[in-house]
Design an enzyme around this catalytic site. Structure first.
Site: not given
Ligand code: UT7
Length: 340
Positions: A117, A267, A297
């Protein structure tokens, strides 16, 4: 010492639009979750992997040709290529040489950058040093990615695969005279390798420790190794700390303040990260440019695509103070502050 001026810019994204609704047909996800957590509504994916015009390098070539034309230069005027990508055409050689050939440049140097990134920031920093030192006059700096070839579109991969998209962006950085407008005022680059495995693709890599005949043995490569792994929450928390740090460092080392800024282009990792940073830095809406809603992204390509769109839409004028900042896998982060 020469000034480093952005003389041309361009971007290319494939026509194939993939909406959140489209993804929900492939995996257990939905528009509401993706929009709320990331701000993304759609992204572009390569349509046809058998089409020779749909590789990371050809996307880069299309963006570069626009940048060259806007700069009023031909490929023969280029002295050097710097190519940032994490999704190259081949494991080796890198895309730089492929672009040299596709554009029809002379046998100029072609450097490949692997900083994910932050790749475009690192690439611009290197180009700036070559220009300022008088080593080269016209450098093509490009970021291009085809993520869609290597994402896990099953439920298991949904936390990562909904975020990433394909595309390319390019700028021509040229030496200019001291009395001309336009210069890079400061750059900074950082890394913290202890977090390498928080956002990683392990295959193909020598750390996996398989046999010498790795690629010939069936069934020893598993999904966890070939697809990106991201500790999303952890990356998010580091991003919202490192972005303001690198931004302030860039401004302070040029003797500028946040109030002096005309445009900030982060970014495009996640709209929520950009909004958090915007609020923390006290930037009004008209001083930040985001387009992750349309493209997702695109890692190394995200900043040059956004920069190119902001310039096309005349949101940046000659003489404006512009800040580009990135954070991502490595971890790596950094900024480029320039007067356009
Ligand atoms: O460019 C490189 C740098 N990358 C970044 O800067 C990304 C940084 N991180 C993020 O943007 C966020 O952490 C994400 C968008 C990737 C994820 O968001 P989050 O709020 O951290 O979600 P999470 O991974 O904690 O997941 C929350 C819930 C989980 O379910 P449970 O365990 O609470 O039941 C996941 O399984 O959301 C679920 N989940 C989804 N649900 C629907 C994960 N992905 C999805 C999805 N659709 N695509």
């Amino acid at each position: 010492m020469y000034k480093s001026k952005i003389r041309g810019f361009g971007h290319f994204v494939p026509e194939n639009i993939v909406t959140n609704e489209d993804l929900s047909m492939k995996m257990n996800t939905n528009d509401e979750w993706i929009t709320e957590r990331t701000g993304i509504k759609e992204r572009r994916h390569r349509k046809d992997r058998n089409n020779a015009e749909e590789t990371t390098t050809t996307y880069a070539r299309k963006a570069s040709e626009i940048a060259l034309s806007k700069a009023g230069l031909s490929a023969k005027d280029l002295d050097y290529i710097i190519f940032a990508t994490l999704s190259p055409d081949y494991f080796f050689p890198g895309c730089g040489v492929l672009l040299q050939e596709q554009l029809g440049c002379d046998t100029i140097g072609a450097l490949d950058i692997r900083n994910q990134c932050s790749g475009f920031i690192y690439a611009m920093s290197v180009a700036n040093a070559f220009i300022k030192s008088g080593t080269y006059k016209n450098i093509l700096v490009v970021g291009a990615e085809i993520h869609s070839f290597g994402l896990d579109f099953s439920d298991e991969g949904r936390g990562v695969s909904v975020i990433f998209g394909d595309g390319a962006g390019a700028v021509i950085l040229s030496a200019s005279n001291p009395d001309e407008a336009g210069d890079i005022l400061s750059v900074n680059m950082h890394s913290e390798g202890k977090y390498a495995e928080e956002l990683v693709v392990k295959f193909p890599g020598t750390k996996l420790g398989w046999s010498d005949r790795l690629l010939l043995e069936p069934n020893i490569i598993n999904n966890q190794d070939i697809y990106p792994y991201m500790n999303g929450n952890f990356v998010f928390k580091h991003a919202v700390t490192r972005f303001p740090e690198t931004m302030l460092e860039a401004l302070e080392s040029a003797g500028k303040t946040v109030e002096d800024l005309d445009m900030f282009i982060p970014h495009q990792a996640n709209l929520r990260i950009a909004q958090f940073v915007q609020q923390k830095m006290g930037l009004p809406d008209e001083k930040i440019f985001n387009n992750i809603q349309k493209y997702g992204n695109t890692t190394a390509a995200s900043i040059p695509i956004a920069l190119s769109e902001a310039l096309e839409q005349q949101k940046i004028k000659r003489g404006d103070l512009v800040l580009l900042s990135a954070f991502g896998s490595g971890f790596t982060w950094g900024s480029v502050l320039f007067e356009y």
